[in-house]
Design an enzyme around this catalytic site. Structure first.
Site, PDB file in Angstrom:
ATOM      1  N   SER A  45     -27.157  11.892  48.638  1.00 35.69           N
ATOM      2  CA  SER A  45     -25.778  11.918  48.150  1.00 35.69           C
ATOM      3  C   SER A  45     -24.809  11.575  49.277  1.00 35.69           C
ATOM      4  O   SER A  45     -23.790  10.922  49.041  1.00 35.69           O
ATOM      5  CB  SER A  45     -25.433  13.268  47.523  1.00 35.69           C
ATOM      6  OG  SER A  45     -25.656  14.322  48.429  1.00 35.69           O
ATOM      7  N   GLU A  46     -25.110  12.007  50.512  1.00 37.05           N
ATOM      8  CA  GLU A  46     -24.294  11.613  51.661  1.00 37.05           C
ATOM      9  C   GLU A  46     -25.140  11.450  52.915  1.00 37.05           C
ATOM     10  O   GLU A  46     -26.122  12.177  53.120  1.00 37.05           O
ATOM     11  CB  GLU A  46     -23.166  12.616  51.956  1.00 37.05           C
ATOM     12  CG  GLU A  46     -21.949  12.492  51.069  1.00 37.05           C
ATOM     13  CD  GLU A  46     -21.970  13.458  49.918  1.00 37.05           C
ATOM     14  OE1 GLU A  46     -21.095  13.360  49.035  1.00 37.05           O
ATOM     15  OE2 GLU A  46     -22.874  14.312  49.875  1.00 37.05           O
ATOM     16  N   THR A  47     -24.728  10.501  53.736  1.00 36.88           N
ATOM     17  CA  THR A  47     -25.257  10.277  55.075  1.00 36.88           C
ATOM     18  C   THR A  47     -24.063  10.252  56.017  1.00 36.88           C
ATOM     19  O   THR A  47     -23.030   9.643  55.698  1.00 36.88           O
ATOM     20  CB  THR A  47     -26.015   8.938  55.152  1.00 36.88           C
ATOM     21  OG1 THR A  47     -27.134   8.992  54.269  1.00 36.88           O
ATOM     22  CG2 THR A  47     -26.497   8.646  56.556  1.00 36.88           C
ATOM     23  N   HIS A  76     -20.641  19.487  51.873  1.00 38.53           N
ATOM     24  CA  HIS A  76     -21.944  19.799  52.468  1.00 38.53           C
ATOM     25  C   HIS A  76     -22.225  18.912  53.679  1.00 38.53           C
ATOM     26  O   HIS A  76     -22.833  19.379  54.654  1.00 38.53           O
ATOM     27  CB  HIS A  76     -23.059  19.771  51.396  1.00 38.53           C
ATOM     28  CG  HIS A  76     -23.873  18.537  51.324  1.00 38.53           C
ATOM     29  ND1 HIS A  76     -23.510  17.436  50.572  1.00 38.53           N
ATOM     30  CD2 HIS A  76     -25.065  18.214  51.902  1.00 38.53           C
ATOM     31  CE1 HIS A  76     -24.434  16.498  50.685  1.00 38.53           C
ATOM     32  NE2 HIS A  76     -25.386  16.941  51.477  1.00 38.53           N
TER      33      HIS A  76
END
Length: 273
Positions: A45-47, A76
């Site tokens: 979902s995120e990097t 997060h």
């Protein structure tokens, strides 16, 4: 180019039951295209990418990418990246300061882990009735099933939707291509450890359909609900529908809302870019 790398599980004290974030250290030499390509490759979902700050008040600068593009803020990734920065030798007192697209975000360390101070919402307040009806149809519920709605946008564009209870949230089966915005659904529990169940449904262009545990939305939900419809201090559950067990601690102190949870490194090594 070989750079230090960590993958951190956020919002669960139990292994592999939170939301992972990929964190690349010492990323000042990377181009925008390299960052975006790596985020697409991880398919999380995120990097995130840790860089030298440009603001002297900050300890580090953070860039946050989904598989579909860059975000000015996300929750997060903020906690997971702070965890990675500290673990790699970053020094701070009780608080540290992250520079990102929405400005400076304060993160504090405590006996129960890390927490960030929710940034101001870019958009808040009432939602147009026609948009609520469109959202209800996309979620597969009747308009009357939506108890309340509020803009909860602190970067990712969240539209907050309150349903009758946690069971109604867990039962959602949306048509995500029909969603008019990224939607965060919330419903209350009558008892137990958690006050609410939260689910996040993103527009398809974000590159992820349902986020396991979402700090940015929980921050905005706290700004909306804590101290009014919910206690000043509560725990939110998220990820149940995906087989996760996310636990998000939300606390309102005056005008500030703090969002925290467990953070644990699951992978550490190097990445070649």
């Amino acid at each position: 180019m070989t750079l230090p790398f960590r993958q951190v599980d956020v919002f669960s004290s139990e292994p592999l039951l939170g939301n992972p974030v990929a964190v690349v250290h010492d990323a000042d030499g990377l181009t925008d295209d390299q960052m975006a390509a790596f985020a697409r490759w991880t398919n999380l979902s995120e990097t995130t990418f840790l860089l030298s700050p440009t603001d002297p008040a900050a300890d580090y600068r953070l860039r946050i990418f989904t598989p579909g593009g860059e975000l000015p803020f996300a929750g997060h990734p903020t906690l997971g990246s702070a965890h990675a920065w500290l673990e790699a030798g970053g020094s701070a007192d009780e608080t540290l300061v992250q520079e990102c697209g929405v400005g400076l975000v304060t993160v504090r360390r405590g006996t129960d882990g890390l927490a960030f101070c929710a940034p101001p919402r870019i958009r808040q307040g009432a939602v147009d009735e026609a948009l609520i009806a469109e959202t209800a149809a996309a979620l597969g519920v009747a308009r009357a099933d939506i108890v309340d709605a509020e803009w909860c946008d602190n970067g990712p564009g969240w539209l907050g939707i309150q349903l009758a209870d946690a069971g109604a949230v867990l039962a959602l089966r949306p048509d995500q291509a029909a969603l008019p915005a990224n939607v965060g659904a919330v419903g209350t529990y009558s008892d137990g450890e958690c006050a609410i169940e939260v689910r996040v449904f993103c527009r398809p262009e974000q590159g992820i359909l349902e986020d396991p545990v979402t700090g940015s939305l929980n921050a905005a939900l706290g700004q909306w609900l804590a101290g009014t419809k919910l206690p000043n201090d509560y725990v939110a559950s998220q990820g149940t529908a995906l087989g996760r067990r996310g636990r998000v601690r939300v606390s309102r102190v005056g005008d500030e809302v703090w969002v925290g949870g467990a953070t644990n490194t699951t992978i550490a090594g190097e990445v070649g870019l």
